[in-house]
Design a protein around this motif. Structure first.
Motif, PDB file in Angstrom:
ATOM      1  N   PHE A 192      18.120  25.314 -22.122  1.00 36.31           N
ATOM      2  CA  PHE A 192      18.634  24.056 -22.653  1.00 36.31           C
ATOM      3  C   PHE A 192      17.506  23.073 -22.954  1.00 36.31           C
ATOM      4  CE2 PHE A 192      21.939  25.740 -19.797  1.00 36.31           C
ATOM      5  CZ  PHE A 192      22.971  25.884 -20.711  1.00 36.31           C
ATOM      6  N   SER A 193      17.761  22.166 -23.876  1.00 36.14           N
ATOM      7  CA  SER A 193      16.793  21.112 -24.182  1.00 36.14           C
ATOM      8  C   SER A 193      16.853  20.047 -23.089  1.00 36.14           C
ATOM      9  CB  SER A 193      17.108  20.489 -25.542  1.00 36.14           C
ATOM     10  OG  SER A 193      18.347  19.813 -25.489  1.00 36.14           O
ATOM     11  N   ARG A 194      15.847  19.189 -23.034  1.00 35.18           N
ATOM     12  CA  ARG A 194      15.806  18.138 -22.010  1.00 35.18           C
ATOM     13  C   ARG A 194      17.009  17.185 -22.089  1.00 35.18           C
ATOM     14  NH1 ARG A 194      11.089  17.071 -19.043  1.00 35.18           N
ATOM     15  NH2 ARG A 194      11.401  14.836 -19.246  1.00 35.18           N
ATOM     16  N   PRO A 195      17.427  16.733 -23.285  1.00 32.70           N
ATOM     17  CA  PRO A 195      18.622  15.882 -23.322  1.00 32.70           C
ATOM     18  C   PRO A 195      19.879  16.614 -22.841  1.00 32.70           C
ATOM     19  CG  PRO A 195      17.390  15.637 -25.358  1.00 32.70           C
ATOM     20  CD  PRO A 195      16.763  16.770 -24.598  1.00 32.70           C
ATOM     21  N   SER A 196      19.973  17.910 -23.152  1.00 31.79           N
ATOM     22  CA  SER A 196      21.120  18.690 -22.677  1.00 31.79           C
ATOM     23  C   SER A 196      21.099  18.814 -21.160  1.00 31.79           C
ATOM     24  CB  SER A 196      21.128  20.082 -23.298  1.00 31.79           C
ATOM     25  OG  SER A 196      21.244  20.005 -24.687  1.00 31.79           O
ATOM     26  N   ILE A 197      19.926  19.035 -20.595  1.00 30.54           N
ATOM     27  CA  ILE A 197      19.809  19.139 -19.139  1.00 30.54           C
ATOM     28  C   ILE A 197      20.175  17.809 -18.494  1.00 30.54           C
ATOM     29  CG2 ILE A 197      18.197  19.478 -17.224  1.00 30.54           C
ATOM     30  CD1 ILE A 197      16.718  21.499 -18.995  1.00 30.54           C
ATOM     31  N   ALA A 198      19.738  16.699 -19.100  1.00 30.40           N
ATOM     32  CA  ALA A 198      20.090  15.379 -18.566  1.00 30.40           C
ATOM     33  C   ALA A 198      21.598  15.185 -18.567  1.00 30.40           C
ATOM     34  CB  ALA A 198      19.407  14.280 -19.373  1.00 30.40           C
ATOM     35  N   LEU A 199      22.266  15.563 -19.640  1.00 33.11           N
ATOM     36  CA  LEU A 199      23.715  15.423 -19.737  1.00 33.11           C
ATOM     37  C   LEU A 199      24.427  16.341 -18.748  1.00 33.11           C
ATOM     38  CD1 LEU A 199      25.957  13.963 -21.257  1.00 33.11           C
ATOM     39  CD2 LEU A 199      25.946  15.830 -22.904  1.00 33.11           C
ATOM     40  N   ILE A 200      23.945  17.575 -18.624  1.00 30.33           N
ATOM     41  CA  ILE A 200      24.545  18.522 -17.674  1.00 30.33           C
ATOM     42  C   ILE A 200      24.374  18.018 -16.245  1.00 30.33           C
ATOM     43  CG2 ILE A 200      24.304  20.835 -16.675  1.00 30.33           C
ATOM     44  CD1 ILE A 200      23.597  21.803 -19.545  1.00 30.33           C
ATOM     45  N   GLY A 253      26.579  14.907 -15.712  1.00 29.74           N
ATOM     46  CA  GLY A 253      28.000  15.268 -15.661  1.00 29.74           C
ATOM     47  C   GLY A 253      28.396  15.979 -14.382  1.00 29.74           C
ATOM     48  N   THR A 254      27.569  16.913 -13.944  1.00 31.45           N
ATOM     49  CA  THR A 254      27.921  17.642 -12.723  1.00 31.45           C
ATOM     50  C   THR A 254      27.780  16.769 -11.484  1.00 31.45           C
ATOM     51  OG1 THR A 254      25.686  18.549 -12.611  1.00 31.45           O
ATOM     52  CG2 THR A 254      27.376  19.926 -13.634  1.00 31.45           C
ATOM     53  N   ILE A 255      26.754  15.915 -11.459  1.00 31.05           N
ATOM     54  CA  ILE A 255      26.589  15.015 -10.310  1.00 31.05           C
ATOM     55  C   ILE A 255      27.745  14.019 -10.257  1.00 31.05           C
ATOM     56  CG2 ILE A 255      25.126  13.196  -9.327  1.00 31.05           C
ATOM     57  CD1 ILE A 255      22.710  14.800 -10.480  1.00 31.05           C
ATOM     58  N   ALA A 256      28.258  13.621 -11.421  1.00 28.25           N
ATOM     59  CA  ALA A 256      29.354  12.665 -11.469  1.00 28.25           C
ATOM     60  C   ALA A 256      30.715  13.311 -11.203  1.00 28.25           C
ATOM     61  CB  ALA A 256      29.378  11.957 -12.823  1.00 28.25           C
ATOM     62  N   LEU A 257      30.917  14.549 -11.681  1.00 27.33           N
ATOM     63  CA  LEU A 257      32.250  15.146 -11.621  1.00 27.33           C
ATOM     64  C   LEU A 257      32.472  16.124 -10.467  1.00 27.33           C
ATOM     65  CD1 LEU A 257      32.865  15.755 -15.417  1.00 27.33           C
ATOM     66  CD2 LEU A 257      33.710  13.888 -13.990  1.00 27.33           C
ATOM     67  N   PRO A 284      22.315  21.297  -6.317  1.00 25.85           N
ATOM     68  CA  PRO A 284      21.410  22.040  -7.207  1.00 25.85           C
ATOM     69  C   PRO A 284      21.084  21.286  -8.499  1.00 25.85           C
ATOM     70  CG  PRO A 284      23.077  23.511  -6.350  1.00 25.85           C
ATOM     71  CD  PRO A 284      23.461  22.126  -5.925  1.00 25.85           C
ATOM     72  N   PHE A 285      22.017  20.503  -8.993  1.00 27.09           N
ATOM     73  CA  PHE A 285      21.764  19.746 -10.210  1.00 27.09           C
ATOM     74  C   PHE A 285      20.901  18.523  -9.930  1.00 27.09           C
ATOM     75  CE2 PHE A 285      25.438  22.333 -11.046  1.00 27.09           C
ATOM     76  CZ  PHE A 285      25.076  22.912 -12.252  1.00 27.09           C
ATOM     77  N   MET A 286      20.948  18.024  -8.697  1.00 26.28           N
ATOM     78  CA  MET A 286      20.005  16.970  -8.306  1.00 26.28           C
ATOM     79  C   MET A 286      18.588  17.537  -8.289  1.00 26.28           C
ATOM     80  SD  MET A 286      21.871  15.006  -5.228  1.00 26.28           S
ATOM     81  CE  MET A 286      23.556  14.508  -5.309  1.00 26.28           C
ATOM     82  N   ILE A 312      19.017   9.284 -13.281  1.00 24.16           N
ATOM     83  CA  ILE A 312      20.122  10.206 -13.586  1.00 24.16           C
ATOM     84  C   ILE A 312      20.955  10.467 -12.339  1.00 24.16           C
ATOM     85  CG2 ILE A 312      20.667  12.602 -14.217  1.00 24.16           C
ATOM     86  CD1 ILE A 312      18.202  12.458 -16.101  1.00 24.16           C
ATOM     87  N   ILE A 313      20.288  10.755 -11.232  1.00 21.83           N
ATOM     88  CA  ILE A 313      20.995  11.061  -9.991  1.00 21.83           C
ATOM     89  C   ILE A 313      21.751   9.848  -9.476  1.00 21.83           C
ATOM     90  CG2 ILE A 313      20.685  11.706  -7.571  1.00 21.83           C
ATOM     91  CD1 ILE A 313      18.302  13.448  -8.514  1.00 21.83           C
ATOM     92  N   THR A 314      21.130   8.684  -9.481  1.00 18.46           N
ATOM     93  CA  THR A 314      21.765   7.486  -8.934  1.00 18.46           C
ATOM     94  C   THR A 314      23.001   7.080  -9.727  1.00 18.46           C
ATOM     95  OG1 THR A 314      19.624   6.721  -8.133  1.00 18.46           O
ATOM     96  CG2 THR A 314      21.361   5.089  -8.277  1.00 18.46           C
ATOM     97  N   VAL A 315      22.895   7.067 -11.036  1.00 18.76           N
ATOM     98  CA  VAL A 315      24.054   6.698 -11.853  1.00 18.76           C
ATOM     99  C   VAL A 315      25.149   7.757 -11.723  1.00 18.76           C
ATOM    100  CG1 VAL A 315      24.856   6.245 -14.205  1.00 18.76           C
ATOM    101  CG2 VAL A 315      22.671   5.326 -13.444  1.00 18.76           C
ATOM    102  N   GLY A 316      24.759   9.026 -11.734  1.00 24.92           N
ATOM    103  CA  GLY A 316      25.745  10.093 -11.560  1.00 24.92           C
ATOM    104  C   GLY A 316      26.427  10.034 -10.200  1.00 24.92           C
ATOM    105  N   MET A 317      25.638   9.760  -9.150  1.00 23.14           N
ATOM    106  CA  MET A 317      26.231   9.673  -7.808  1.00 23.14           C
ATOM    107  C   MET A 317      27.175   8.482  -7.689  1.00 23.14           C
ATOM    108  SD  MET A 317      23.174  10.754  -5.199  1.00 23.14           S
ATOM    109  CE  MET A 317      24.094  10.341  -3.737  1.00 23.14           C
ATOM    110  N   SER A 318      26.839   7.365  -8.321  1.00 26.20           N
ATOM    111  CA  SER A 318      27.726   6.206  -8.222  1.00 26.20           C
ATOM    112  C   SER A 318      29.071   6.501  -8.883  1.00 26.20           C
ATOM    113  CB  SER A 318      27.079   4.966  -8.835  1.00 26.20           C
ATOM    114  OG  SER A 318      26.877   5.128 -10.210  1.00 26.20           O
ATOM    115  N   ILE A 319      29.042   7.202 -10.002  1.00 25.60           N
ATOM    116  CA  ILE A 319      30.297   7.606 -10.637  1.00 25.60           C
ATOM    117  C   ILE A 319      30.985   8.679  -9.802  1.00 25.60           C
ATOM    118  CG2 ILE A 319      31.301   8.718 -12.679  1.00 25.60           C
ATOM    119  CD1 ILE A 319      29.107   7.272 -14.292  1.00 25.60           C
ATOM    120  N   GLY A 320      30.195   9.608  -9.259  1.00 19.87           N
ATOM    121  CA  GLY A 320      30.753  10.676  -8.428  1.00 19.87           C
ATOM    122  C   GLY A 320      31.378  10.166  -7.133  1.00 19.87           C
ATOM    123  N   MET A 321      30.961   9.007  -6.666  1.00 20.62           N
ATOM    124  CA  MET A 321      31.591   8.409  -5.482  1.00 20.62           C
ATOM    125  C   MET A 321      32.751   7.504  -5.875  1.00 20.62           C
ATOM    126  SD  MET A 321      28.417   7.587  -2.966  1.00 20.62           S
ATOM    127  CE  MET A 321      27.049   7.413  -4.084  1.00 20.62           C
TER     128      MET A 321
END
Length: 164
Positions: A27-35, A38-42, A52-54, A69-78
């Motif tokens: 995957f490209s870097r933007p795709s990895i960022a989105l993946i 998304g996984t950290i959030a969902l 593993p995605f962290m 990426i991790i912090t914003v994803g975790m805040s949504i994931g919580m």
């Protein structure tokens, strides 16, 4: 005992490292960022670990961007389980009543003012209490959203830096 733990670490490296390598080369870097985002959030909403995605975010983007990426994803994931759990408030409350001793510690988080709730949530995040369970159980303890999310972020910042 020491040899068994080394063997487990080697076997997990045989599984985790190839998957992470495959993701980073496919995957490209933007795709990895989105993946990763998304996984950290969902994943916490559906009771799946997102560690593993962290790791992938930290290895791919380094400390600054990986942390964001991790912090914003975790805040949504919580936040998602908190709001989903509010729809099932009565069921979660009945579920906690089945284990009164274990739920007593979680219920303490819902008592007191904003500062008390913030400290209790941060301590619960640092403790070995499962994050995913607490995301849903916190609604039944009457913890308000802002002390919940602020305490959660303060209590999980150590995990974010370790993951990176």
């Amino acid at each position: 005992m020491y040899n068994k733990s080394i063997a487990r670490a080697r076997s997990s490296c045989k599984i985790v490292v190839p998957i992470l390598h495959w993701e980073s080369t496919t995957f490209s870097r933007p795709s990895i960022a989105l993946i990763c985002f998304g996984t950290i959030a969902l994943f916490p909403s559906v009771l799946l670990p997102s560690s593993p995605f962290m790791w992938l975010a930290g290895m791919t983007f380094g400390y600054l961007y990986g942390f964001l990426i991790i912090t914003v994803g975790m805040s949504i994931g919580m936040s998602l389980p908190y709001f989903i759990g509010s729809a099932f408030h009565c069921r979660i409350h009945r579920w906690l009543e089945k284990w009164p001793k274990k739920a007593a510690f979680v219920r303490l988080a819902g008592e007191g003012d904003w500062h008390h709730q913030f400290k209790a949530v941060a301590l619960l995040r640092i403790s070995p209490f499962p994050y995913i369970v607490f995301n849903y159980a916190s609604v039944a303890t009457n913890v308000k959203y802002y002390p919940y999310i602020a305490g959660s972020m303060a209590g999980t910042i150590h995990e974010t830096f370790l993951a990176i």
